[in-house]
Structure formats: C-alpha cells, structure tokens
Design a protein around this motif. Structure first.
Motif, mmCIF file in Angstrom:
data_model
loop_
_atom_site.group_PDB
_atom_site.id
_atom_site.type_symbol
_atom_site.label_atom_id
_atom_site.label_comp_id
_atom_site.label_asym_id
_atom_site.label_seq_id
_atom_site.Cartn_x
_atom_site.Cartn_y
_atom_site.Cartn_z
ATOM 1 N N MET A 1 0.831 -0.963 -0.399
ATOM 2 C CA MET A 1 -0.352 -0.057 -0.341
ATOM 3 C C MET A 1 0.863 1.228 0.151
ATOM 4 N N THR A 2 0.717 2.111 -1.040
ATOM 5 C CA THR A 2 1.348 3.468 -1.223
ATOM 6 C C THR A 2 1.048 4.365 0.025
ATOM 7 N N PHE A 3 1.821 5.226 0.477
ATOM 8 C CA PHE A 3 1.551 6.162 1.444
ATOM 9 C C PHE A 3 -0.183 6.650 1.279
ATOM 10 N N LEU A 4 -0.034 7.334 0.375
ATOM 11 C CA LEU A 4 -1.024 7.832 -0.304
ATOM 12 C C LEU A 4 -2.351 7.083 -0.018
ATOM 13 N N ALA A 5 -2.462 6.130 -0.612
ATOM 14 C CA ALA A 5 -3.348 5.346 -0.060
ATOM 15 C C ALA A 5 -3.680 5.429 1.440
ATOM 16 N N GLU A 6 -2.467 4.951 2.143
ATOM 17 C CA GLU A 6 -2.936 4.831 3.839
ATOM 18 C C GLU A 6 -3.269 5.840 4.644
ATOM 19 N N VAL A 7 -3.087 7.280 4.269
ATOM 20 C CA VAL A 7 -3.791 7.955 4.405
ATOM 21 C C VAL A 7 -4.714 8.096 4.537
ATOM 22 N N ALA A 8 -5.500 7.300 3.121
ATOM 23 C CA ALA A 8 -6.891 7.574 2.591
ATOM 24 C C ALA A 8 -7.742 6.632 2.916
ATOM 25 N N SER A 9 -7.077 5.815 3.141
ATOM 26 C CA SER A 9 -7.812 4.234 3.921
ATOM 27 C C SER A 9 -8.261 5.127 5.774
ATOM 28 N N ARG A 10 -7.136 5.674 6.352
ATOM 29 C CA ARG A 10 -7.328 6.646 7.513
ATOM 30 C C ARG A 10 -8.589 7.182 8.004
ATOM 31 N N ALA A 11 -8.217 7.553 6.830
ATOM 32 C CA ALA A 11 -9.162 8.832 6.610
ATOM 33 C C ALA A 11 -10.575 8.231 6.289
ATOM 34 N N ARG A 12 -11.120 7.558 5.768
ATOM 35 C CA ARG A 12 -12.852 6.807 5.345
ATOM 36 C C ARG A 12 -12.989 6.290 6.640
ATOM 37 N N ALA A 13 -12.038 5.484 7.619
ATOM 38 C CA ALA A 13 -12.486 5.205 8.949
ATOM 39 C C ALA A 13 -13.462 6.094 9.458
ATOM 40 N N VAL A 14 -12.207 7.194 10.185
ATOM 41 C CA VAL A 14 -13.002 8.280 10.601
ATOM 42 C C VAL A 14 -14.620 8.967 10.406
ATOM 43 N N ALA A 15 -14.203 9.247 8.554
ATOM 44 C CA ALA A 15 -15.025 10.331 8.003
ATOM 45 C C ALA A 15 -16.409 8.848 7.674
ATOM 46 N N ALA A 16 -16.127 7.585 8.232
ATOM 47 C CA ALA A 16 -17.016 6.503 8.088
ATOM 48 C C ALA A 16 -18.099 7.128 9.262
ATOM 49 N N HIS A 17 -17.968 7.829 10.705
ATOM 50 C CA HIS A 17 -19.019 7.913 11.558
ATOM 51 C C HIS A 17 -20.132 9.191 11.749
ATOM 52 N N ASP A 18 -20.180 8.865 10.591
ATOM 53 C CA ASP A 18 -21.576 10.531 10.332
ATOM 54 C C ASP A 18 -22.059 10.819 11.211
ATOM 55 N N ALA A 19 -22.118 10.585 13.163
ATOM 56 C CA ALA A 19 -22.113 11.873 13.993
ATOM 57 C C ALA A 19 -21.475 12.419 14.176
ATOM 58 N N LEU A 20 -20.017 11.851 13.033
ATOM 59 C CA LEU A 20 -18.832 13.745 13.259
ATOM 60 C C LEU A 20 -19.446 14.153 12.061
ATOM 61 N N ASP A 21 -20.248 14.537 11.452
ATOM 62 C CA ASP A 21 -20.488 15.063 10.517
ATOM 63 C C ASP A 21 -20.917 16.363 11.234
ATOM 64 N N VAL A 22 -20.850 17.303 11.738
ATOM 65 C CA VAL A 22 -20.783 18.611 12.658
ATOM 66 C C VAL A 22 -20.082 19.512 12.355
ATOM 67 N N GLU A 23 -20.238 20.781 13.547
ATOM 68 C CA GLU A 23 -19.776 22.091 13.448
ATOM 69 C C GLU A 23 -18.471 21.580 14.660
ATOM 70 N N PRO A 24 -17.001 21.681 14.478
ATOM 71 C CA PRO A 24 -15.988 21.788 15.116
ATOM 72 C C PRO A 24 -16.312 21.695 16.381
ATOM 73 N N ALA A 25 -17.223 22.777 16.963
ATOM 74 C CA ALA A 25 -17.326 23.232 17.824
ATOM 75 C C ALA A 25 -18.506 22.115 18.666
#
Length: 484
Positions: A1-25
């Motif tokens: 796995m390339t470095f960018l592919a790993e970054v994208a995979s890690r980011a997708r794991a976090v983005a999969a939590h729909d509850a986080l789709d809110v304002e940072p505050a």
C-alpha cells in the motif's frame, strides 16, 4: 500500500462515523453521546491518521534539516531562521523540545542509503552500506513505531561500540525493541534501550557513569523575595539511594504494597490521611534524615519499610577485568533498571555481599509447592529479577511497589506458591484484577496471559520489564550475542 493510499484509508475510517458530520465546536457533545466502544474506536482511528501525518512531518523536517546545513544559508537561513529547529517550531506550533525531536528523528531517517529505491528515474543508485538502524527507520516509516518511540530506541541504544560485529548486534537489538514497542510507554522503552546498550557495552557504561559522577553538584541560593532554594545534580548511585529513602517512607501514599501487621497497616493509613502534600512529606523526610544523622536508628526515621538499593547482575557476566583491574560488568537497579558499572558493583559485592537467584533458561526460579500461602522474601526477590515490576500492560510501577499474585488462586484453584505460577502486580492492578474479574493464566513455561473479565475481548501476553531479560530471552538467531 502506498503512503497516500494509507492516508486515504485512515481518513475514510474516521469519516465513516456519520455522527461527526457537525461543526467542530459540537465534537465534544457528539462524542459524549457515543457508546464506549465507539469512542475508543475513534480514538484508535484518529491516532492512526495522526501517525500518518506524523511520518510525513518527520520526513519533511529531516529534509529541511539536510537543506539547512550551509552556514548563513540553506533553507532555514533563507527563511530567516537560525536553525531548522526554529523553522519547524514556527510551522508546527509546538514546543522547542518537540521540534528538536522532530528534526532529530527526521535527520536519522536520512542517514545512510535509503532502504527502498528512489522512485525518481534519474536518481543515482545507492552504494551498499550497512546502517544498523535501517530496520528502525523502516519501522518508523511503515507506521510500526511512532516518532517518539523511534527517538527513544535510537537515543537509548546510542552508537555501536567500536568492535567487530557490534553494528550487527545493535541492529538485532533495535529490531527486538521495535517488537516490544507497541503498548509500552515511551519512557519505559527508552529505559529498556539504555539497559540493552549498557549490557552490550559495559566499558561505555562505566564511562557514562563517570561523566555523570563528575557532574555531581549541590548549590543553594536565595532569590529576590528571600525564598531559599537548592539544586542537586546526582550521580546515578546516590540518586538511587535517595530515591529508595523517599520510596520507603512514602510508598503507602503512592499506592505501594499493602502492609501485613496491624501496626504497619495503621501507620500506612495515618500516612494516607496526612494533610501534607507528597512534596512536603518528602521535604520533611529529608530534613529528618539530615537532622538524625547517626543519632537515630533507621526504624525511628523509616519505620518498618527500610530503604535500600539492590543491583541485579547475571552471574556468568561477573569476572572479566580490564588491564587496570576494573570489573567489566554491568549491574541494573532492581527498581527502575538503570545500569551501574562494574566499579559500583565491585564495591557493593565487597560491602554488602550478594544473594544468588538461580533461574532456568526461561527465567523461572524456585518451587516451594503449597506449604505456604505467601511468597517468601527470596521468592519476591526472584520475581523482581524475572518480572522487573508490575506486569500489567503499560504500568511502570517498580518491584518495590508490587505485590505477588497467584496466577492460580490459592482457594479457588488450589494454587501453589511457586515462582512459575506467580507474577508481580502493583496494588492498583492487583485490586483491579480481583475486583473486576480479570484473570492471569500460564500454560507451562510459556508467557503469562491476561484475560479480560468474563472471557470477552482479546487476551494479552504479559512481557517482563526486567533490565536483564535479555539474559534468558536473547534476540533470535544470534548465539553469543552478548559477547559480540
């Protein structure tokens, strides 16, 4: 796995939590509504994503340092900075210490030829050169260790001794430490690396001890407000002795082992209820020690728990001497594991003698069956040598703060008071185990295994934290590695 592919995979794991789709505050409020397992999973996923960013940051800082080498020029100079450290600190917004470590680790990643070929088509082929920490570098870039863990291992091991085969032995030691890094506090990892270094290089251990001994100092001064201050720069041996004094007096306050007699238990409870802070108690203790001098008995000052310093050394490593008659050996403090050179060990053997603890190749000593329920003093000493402190993952409590736990419960399992069935646990984790339903088991002479309550969740193999663990668990495929 390339470095960018790993970054994208890690980011997708976090983005999969729909509850986080809110304002940072709103993040704290959202997380407070999540179940425990989701919060822990998010913490793990966020840490993995941060790990990817950290590797990129460290590698970039290394290149910045490389390009800033020219005096009054280079990359940092052209941007108005005195050094690459100040440039990295300005960009990252961290402390100077953090920036220094980032640059230090990044520069280490660039030492020697790269492990992987340069993807640039016009790049010159690298000349084969053995770099002992190449495996450590690859572990960092591959995400197996963090920058802090890399720094702890690299600085702890130092540079190989100047003798044939030393670089290869250091490389094996680094690989072994990489395998031990997951779940181990960075401070403990650095201590383990220094213990390995001193075991491999007893001459260097003596030189490092001598440097710190030469730097010993005591200074007092009074500031502008009339407050009196003091500063002590300790040598290794004296610091261990002073530490043992405070530990002996304050151990009940700091979560040390429970006392057995009614008088000792009452004294411990009284100390716990004392309104003074630990720092105030330590100050009053040291003043009592200075005042008492030789006029008071140790019991008057310390009570039942006497201070003392034990050194642990492998018996067959004691004996060779250099042309000046100095003992070429390294002893390790039972509490903490820091190394002391042969000169200190030689004097201790002369002044106070020694106790022999015989172990098998797996570090398992003694067997007293079921004649007694409590572990004897010599058995607890043997446990200290084998375990090096509380075996609970991530715990840094030394042997003197630990209690002996029967892996096979005395009543329930009809367990024996045998060293190979007992482990050291600090008071907190000992109580946690009994109160929350955790269990420790062992199959024969294999590793002790920690089982979560109710048998749910993954088991964890417990690892010794002893500074002389290398004596019975040497790196693989390296016969006689200690003599290399």
């Amino acid at each position: 796995m390339t470095f960018l592919a790993e970054v994208a995979s890690r980011a997708r794991a976090v983005a999969a939590h729909d509850a986080l789709d809110v304002e940072p505050a709103s993040l704290p409020a959202v997380l407070r509504r999540m179940p425990d397992d989701a919060v822990v999973a998010l913490l793990e996923e966020a840490s993995a994503l941060i790990g990817c960013a950290e590797r990129l940051k460290v590698a970039a800082a290394g290149v910045v340092a490389e390009r800033s080498a020219a005096p009054h020029g280079g990359l940092a100079g052209t941007l108005g900075h005195r050094s690459p450290v100040t440039l990295v600190q300005e960009i990252t917004g961290g402390s100077r210490g953090e920036a220094s470590r980032t640059v230090r680790v990044g520069a280490a990643l660039l030492e020697g030829p790269p492990s992987a070929p340069d993807p640039h088509p016009d790049a010159e082929p690298a000349t084969p050169v053995f770099v002992w920490h190449a495996g450590l570098r690859d572990a960092m870039l591959g995400g197996a260790v963090t920058a802090a863990q890399h720094d702890a291992i690299r600085r702890g091991l130092g540079d190989p001794a100047e003798c044939d085969g030393a670089a290869e032995v250091w490389a094996i030691a680094a690989q072994q430490l990489v395998g031990e890094a997951p779940g181990m506090p960075v401070e403990e990892l650095g201590k383990r690396a220094r213990a390995v270094r001193d075991a491999l290089d007893p001459v260097g251990a003596g030189e490092r001890f001598a440097q710190r001994y030469a730097g010993r100092a005591f200074r007092t001064w009074t500031d502008a407000d009339g407050v009196h201050h003091a500063r002590i720069d300790f040598d290794d041996e004296t610091f261990a002795w002073v530490q043992s004094i405070t530990d002996a007096a304050l151990r009940p306050r700091r979560g040390g082992p429970r006392f057995m007699t009614d008088l000792e238990r009452a004294q411990a409870d009284e100390l716990v209820r004392d309104p003074r802070t630990n720092e105030q108690l330590a100050y009053d203790l040291m003043m009592d020690v200075l005042r008492a001098g030789a006029l008071a008995s140790a019991e008057d000052v310390f009570g039942a728990r006497q201070p003392g310093v034990r050194l642990v050394v492998v018996k067959d490593a004691v004996g060779p001497r250099d042309p000046f008659g100095r003992l070429l050996a390294v002893g390790n403090l039972e509490d903490g594991g820091e190394a002391l050179p042969g000169a200190v060990l030689d004097r201790a053997l002369c002044d106070t003698g020694s106790v022999t603890v015989t172990v098998d190749r797996g570090g398992n000593p003694l067997d007293v069956g079921r004649e007694q329920r409590l572990f004897s003093g010599k058995q607890r000493m043997a446990l200290a040598v084998r375990d090096g402190g509380c075996l609970w993952p991530g715990c840094d409590r030394p042997p003197s703060y630990c209690e002996a736990h029967h892996a096979d419960h005395w009543e329930e399992d009809h367990g024996c008071t045998d060293i190979d069935r007992g482990v050291l646990l600090c008071r907190f984790h000992h109580l946690l185990l009994h109160n929350q339903g955790w269990k420790i088991s062992r199959d024969g002479t294999g590793p002790f295994v920690l089982h979560p309550p109710g048998g749910s969740g993954e088991t964890v193999a417990l690892r010794s934290k002893s500074p002389v663990r290398w004596a019975w668990d040497p790196p693989p495929d390296r016969g006689g590695w200690r003599a290399a």
